[in-house]
Each structure stands twice: as structure tokens, then as C-alpha cells.
Motif scaffolding. Structure first.
Motif, PDB file in Angstrom:
ATOM      1  N   ASP A 107       0.838  -1.209   0.000  1.00 31.11           N
ATOM      2  CA  ASP A 107       0.000   0.000   0.000  1.00 31.11           C
ATOM      3  C   ASP A 107       0.869   1.253   0.000  1.00 31.11           C
ATOM      4  O   ASP A 107       0.581   2.223  -0.718  1.00 31.11           O
ATOM      5  N   ASP A 108       1.917   1.239   0.820  1.00 34.80           N
ATOM      6  CA  ASP A 108       2.815   2.385   0.891  1.00 34.80           C
ATOM      7  C   ASP A 108       3.567   2.563  -0.422  1.00 34.80           C
ATOM      8  O   ASP A 108       3.768   3.694  -0.889  1.00 34.80           O
ATOM      9  N   PHE A 109       3.974   1.467  -1.036  1.00 32.96           N
ATOM     10  CA  PHE A 109       4.665   1.532  -2.324  1.00 32.96           C
ATOM     11  C   PHE A 109       3.785   2.219  -3.364  1.00 32.96           C
ATOM     12  O   PHE A 109       4.226   3.146  -4.072  1.00 32.96           O
ATOM     13  N   ASN A 119      -5.081  -1.808  -7.108  1.00 37.84           N
ATOM     14  CA  ASN A 119      -5.224  -3.194  -6.653  1.00 37.84           C
ATOM     15  C   ASN A 119      -3.893  -3.933  -6.553  1.00 37.84           C
ATOM     16  O   ASN A 119      -3.888  -5.147  -6.312  1.00 37.84           O
ATOM     17  N   VAL A 120      -2.783  -3.221  -6.744  1.00 36.29           N
ATOM     18  CA  VAL A 120      -1.470  -3.873  -6.661  1.00 36.29           C
ATOM     19  C   VAL A 120      -1.282  -4.641  -5.345  1.00 36.29           C
ATOM     20  O   VAL A 120      -0.831  -5.788  -5.360  1.00 36.29           O
ATOM     21  N   ALA A 125      -0.555  -9.973  -3.028  1.00 41.19           N
ATOM     22  CA  ALA A 125      -0.980 -10.946  -2.011  1.00 41.19           C
ATOM     23  C   ALA A 125       0.093 -11.232  -0.985  1.00 41.19           C
ATOM     24  O   ALA A 125       0.444 -12.384  -0.721  1.00 41.19           O
ATOM     25  N   VAL A 126       0.668 -10.162  -0.440  1.00 37.93           N
ATOM     26  CA  VAL A 126       1.654 -10.306   0.625  1.00 37.93           C
ATOM     27  C   VAL A 126       1.072  -9.676   1.872  1.00 37.93           C
ATOM     28  O   VAL A 126       0.580  -8.556   1.852  1.00 37.93           O
TER      29      VAL A 126
END
Length: 584
Positions: A383-385, A576-577, A582-583
Motif C-alpha cells: 500500500d505504501d509503495f 489493486n497492486v 498478495a503479501v
């Protein structure tokens, strides 16, 4: 102009036992490249060296798990390191590995020097022995509870949690990684030791002399160790056959300990680079205190390596005499992921080679610099990325470039417009951004890379605010000359910001350089080379800076210069990344 400096940038040597993750890159591999790119732009003579650590026990552990030779493991992961660095744009003058004849020769020469000067002695040592495997257990073959912090997965040489070093026999409830045996024996074995007690006083004197530019956590740790602890002999050989051989008779079955030979790599890589460059003695410009005592050596590492680079490596250099000691050890702390430490040995990672296939190299260079763990541990999340790429890199810098170049290209027939007289507002903006060559440059020079990014971002945002205020897309309808002036000023500022951003964002800065109508390369080029010696062939990564035109100075943008067809510098990421990756 100050006289050009010789600056050696020594980068931590990664164990060739698995792909590198973004924690490695943020901690120890991207920062030296940013620093080196800046120093080269300033006209300094930079030599950035490193290589794969071929002799660590993590390599032999993996080789035994897979039933292959250690050399096969090294070859496999050395190749992935080079591929990763090529894609990310890490400008190693030489990235080699430690299983070369050159490195063996230099390591054995240092061993003989230390032995001849009385800094090495032979003694017996208690070491853990696994009767089920019929062998002694070198450090990474044993785990247990840390004797200092009780961490239950401490390794046999160092605790990943508290960073303390110790002997494997000091572990509480040790267990063999080979067989799982918890009934380990303590047996005597003969080894060679570096006599750190003889080096404690000169090491302390050196640490206390002018280290105010060091990061507080680095110098405080090193000083506390030498001032409050009585240093003792540390073994520099081990009971293994995979490693640099001991240059003495009757030492079969033993080799030089990896902690001792890996740090020597900074010197051996400089010598290999000189040989490959057909200037065999040129390494002395960085290393020989008689030839060039003003040279500066930087060691970029993660915090796990602070004891070895702030204490043991300098002690080894002191014992050699007439070699330059580190000028700075800018160690970073940990980049974690969702509250847990990255660990390639335990499978909790994000492979940099893998993610470079899906996201731009400069997006990673930006995001990892923006959260660089320079003063404290930092947590990474997808999310931060996405937030940093979309709302900082794209929205601030990328959109500034896109809208100004697009508007200029369309309205002024693809050339840079001729400005009229500059207002006070425009002169103030130009002076403020021009001053960035000092403010941002000083931060790069002090290895405060996160702060340098923040200052470059502030100046980019300052330019966005200027454009919002003058609104040339509206002014062009009523005062075309004023619109031309505003756009010229914005383009001039963008041309300067291109340089301020370049060490962090080299790929997009080169693209922007060309969009602004320039030819030539801001930086040099990376390439690989296959080298043969008596130990076989090895592939190295190299860098040629001879054709680079990027200089750390504000040039003047020429009115009438032809622009090239604008194109976006960065790709906006899908929201949606995080879900796709999915981490968690």
C-alpha cells in the motif's frame, strides 16, 4: 572548484545463497549507487566495488540441502545478482566474487602480513561438534538462543535480533542444522586467531578521532565496544574445506574464516579492477596511504555488519599499516515487511529481480529511498509503495514534467519558447531551485539520501505551485509573451531538477534529458565481462563512465532548442497492486 577526490565506495558483499530482496537493496545496495552517481557528477574519481561472497556457510548449507557443489550455488546466484543490478542500474565499477585467484592471493598476503607482524597467533578453541554428522559445526550450521537477548533463532556467530556477535559455544540450547541434534559436544580444535587485544588501543584512538560525520548508532556502537569491552582474539580460520586455503603447512581440512576474507574483498576488488583496466598499480590511488592519504573510503552496509566494518576491518587495516582506513561507514538499519524481518534463508522476501519485471526500476529507486532505514527500522507495505509512486513520484514530479513539456511542444511548435523579462516571482523561483545544487548536493554528499529526496521533492512541488499561480494555459489567451516566459522558466527549472533527481532516478532523468532536446548520456553504461584466471572463469559487472556528460551544475536552457515528442516518465500503479501481490 575543489580538487577532484578519490572516493572508494565499498558495498557489502552478499552471500551467494539466494536472490536478493528489497530489504537488501534498500539497506546496502541502492544507497551506494545514488552516492556514487552524485560523486561522479561532481567530478570525483569514484571506484564502486563489491562482489558475491562465495565462501559463507549459508552457501555450503544450501549446497548440502540441494545435493550440489557450493560452486554451483555461487554461479547460480552470482548471475542473478548481476541481472538484478543491471536492471536496477547499480553502477559497480567492478562486481566480482571472492572465489577468484586474485582474491585468494590478496587474502593470503594479508594473512601473511598479520602473521609476520605478530597479530596472528595459534591456539585451541572450543567448538560444537555433531557426533551424528561426525563433524565440527561452523557458525551457520548451528542455531539456538542468543546469550544476550534470548532470541530463539540466533545463528552461531551473530544474533539477527540484537546484532551482538559471539562464539557458537555461547549459544543457549544449541542445535545442529545438519541433523537437528540437540546433544552437541564441545571439543577442542586448533585455529589461528587475530589478536584484537593488541589492536584495541589504536582502534579506540582512531574511532575517537573526528568521527562526528558518522551516523550516531554506528559510532556509538563501535565506541561502546572498544571502551567498555576487553577485545580478545577472534578466530580467522575454521574447520571447513570450502574457502580460501591457509597459506601454511599442515592445515588440511581448514580454511580462512569468511568474515576475515570477505572484508578484504574491498581491497582485492580494487586490485582486480586495476588489472582489468590495464593499470595494475592504480588501486593505490584509493588504498595506499603513502600514495594518496586524502582518499576517502566509504563502506555501505546493513546494521548486521556494523561490528565487522566499524571495528574488525579497521583493526585489520591498522595491522597492515600504510593502508587507508574507512572515512565513513554509513550503515542502514532494517527494512522489514509487514512487521517481520526479511529473510531469504527463511523465505520471507520480495525478490528485487522478480518485481523489476513488473514495476519500473526508478519507481523502486524512489520508493526505497523515500523510506530508507537510515535512522531506524522501517516497515514496507505494498500500500505504501503504491501511495509513494502514485501520489509523490507521479503526481508531483512526473505530472510536472508531462504537463509542461506537453504544453510547450503543442503551443510553441516543438521548441523551447523565447522568454521575456523575468518578474520577481520568476527570479525567486529560479534562484531557489538553483540553490538546490548546494542544498540537495550537500545532503547527497553527507549520505543523507532520504533528506536529499525530500528536498528535491519540495523544489518540484514549489515549481508546481508556481505553475498553479501563473497558469500559462490560461494566460496564453490574453498575453502570449507572458505565457512563453512562464513556460520557459518552468522548463529551465525542470532541466535543473532533472540533475537534482538524477542520482536517485537515473533512467527517467536520461529520458527527460532527451525529451528536452539534448543528446548524449548523463551517465555511463553498465556491461558484463567474462574473466579467466587459474581458478576458472567468472562473470563480472563493470561500469564505464568515460562518456558521461552529467555535471552537478546548473546549465542554461537554450530558447529555440527543439523538444522531442513528449512521453510520460512514469507508470501510475493500479490501486489493486497490494491485493494482486498478495503479501501480508
Amino acid at each position: 572548484m575543489n580538487q577532484a577526490r578519490h572516493i572508494l565506495v565499498g558495498v557489502a558483499w552478499p552471500y551467494a545463497n539466494g536472490e536478493q530482496h528489497i530489504g537488501h537493496i534498500a539497506g546496502a545496495y541502492l544507497p551506494p549507487d545514488i552516492f556514487s552517481r552524485f560523486q561522479r557528477m561532481c567530478g570525483n574519481h569514484v571506484l564502486m566495488v563489491s562482489g558475491s561472497d562465495a565462501h559463507g556457510t549459508p552457501i555450503t548449507v544450501r549446497a548440502e540441502d540441494e545435493g550440489v557443489s557450493p560452486a554451483e550455488i555461487v554461479d547460480r546466484f552470482h548471475a542473478t545478482f548481476i541481472d538484478s543490478y543491471l536492471k536496477l542500474g547499480l553502477t559497480f565499477d567492478l562486481f566480482t566474487h571472492t572465489d577468484t585467484q586474485n582474491h585468494w592471493n590478496v587474502t593470503q598476503d594479508i594473512f601473511r602480513t598479520h602473521l609476520g607482524s605478530g597479530y596472528i597467533y595459534k591456539d585451541s578453541q572450543k567448538q560444537l561438534y555433531d557426533a551424528n554428522a561426525s563433524r565440527f559445526l561452523p557458525d551457520r550450521y548451528v542455531e539456538g538462543y542468543c546469550p544476550y537477548c534470548d532470541y530463539d533463532e540466533a545463528r552461531g556467530d551473530q544474533c539477527d535480533q540484537c546484532g551482538r556477535t559471539y562464539e557458537a559455544v555461547e549459544l543457549i540450547n544449541p542445535r545442529s542444522r545438519i541433523t537437528g541434534n540437540t546433544n552437541l559436544e564441545v571439543r577442542n580444535t586448533e585455529h589461528y586467531f587475530l589478536d584484537l587485544s593488541k589492536l584495541q588501543e589504536p582502534l579506540q584512538v582512531w574511532l575517537e578521532d573526528g568521527k562526528t560525520h558518522w551516523r550516531p548508532n554506528v559510532i556509538q556502537f563501535a565506541l561502546s565496544q572498544v571502551e567498555q569491552t576487553e577485545l580478545r582474539g577472534r578466530p580467522i580460520t575454521r574447520d571447513m574445506e570450502w574457502g580460501v586455503s591457509i597459506p601454511l603447512p599442515n592445515t588440511a581440512g581448514k580454511c580462512i574464516y569468511v568474515w576475515y576474507d570477505a572484508v578484504i574483498g574491498y581491497l582485492s576488488a580494487a586490485k582486480e579492477w586495476a588489472q582489468l583496466s590495464d593499470e595494475a598499480e592504480h588501486w593505490r590511488q584509493w588504498w595506499d596511504a603513502d600514495t594518496n592519504p586524502q582518499a576517502r573510503i566509504y563502506n555501505f552496509i546493513g546494521k548486521d555488519n556494523i561490528p565487522f566494518h566499524a571495528m574488525m576491518w579497521p583493526a585489520m587495516l591498522i595491522a597492515c599499516q600504510r593502508l587507508n582506513l574507512p572515512y565513513d561507514v554509513p550503515a542502514n538499519l532494517h527494512l522489514n515487511m509487514y512487521g517481520r524481518k526479511f529473510s531469504k534463508s527463511r523465505g520471507h522476501t520480495i525478490s528485487i529481480l522478480n518485481v523489476l519485471e513488473r514495476y519500473q526500476a526508478d519507481a523502486w529507486r524512489y520508493a526505497l529511498t523515500a523510506i530508507a532505514p537510515e535512522a531506524n527500522d522501517v516497515d514496507f507495505s505494498w500500500d505504501d509503495f503504491v501511495e509513494r509512486v502514485n501520489n509523490e513520484l507521479v503526481a508531483n514530479w512526473g505530472n510536472l514534467v508531462n504537463r509542461v513539456l506537453g504544453f510547450a511542444y503543442k503551443r510553441w511548435q516543438g521548441v523551447i519558447p523565447e522568454p521575456g523579462p523575468l518578474s520577481e516571482k520568476e527570479q525567486d523561483l529560479l534562484e531557489e531551485v538553483k540553490a538546490g545544487f548546494h542544498s540537495v548536493g550537500d545532503l547527497y554528499d553527507q549520505v543523507k539520501l532520504k533528506a536529499a529526496l525530500q528536498e528535491a521533492r519540495r523544489l518540484s512541488q514549489r515549481t508546481n505551485q508556481y505553475l498553479h499561480d501563473v497558469a500559462p494555459w490560461s494566460t496564453i489567451k490574453t498575453d502570449p509573451q507572458q505565457a512563453a516566459t512562464s513556460v520557459y522558466v518552468a522548463l529551465q527549472v525542470i532541466d535543473w531538477l532533472k540533475i537534482l533527481w538524477a542520482p536517485i532516478l537515473p533512467h527517467s532523468s536520461q529520458q527527460l534529458h532527451e525529451l528536452l532536446g539534448y543528446d548524449g548520456q548523463l551517465f555511463g553504461h553498465q556491461y558484463t565481462q567474462t574473466v579467466k584466471d587459474s581458478r576458472g572463469e567468472h562473470r563480472v559487472l563493470r561500469y564505464d563512465n568515460s562518456q558521461a556528460i552529467g555535471l552537478w551544475e546548473p546549465g542554461t536552457l537554450a530558447p529555440g532548442q527543439a523538444l522531442r515528442q513528449p512521453a510520460p516518465l512514469f507508470v501510475k500503479l493500479d490501486k489493486n497492486v497490494p491485493e494482486q501481490e498478495a503479501v501480508g
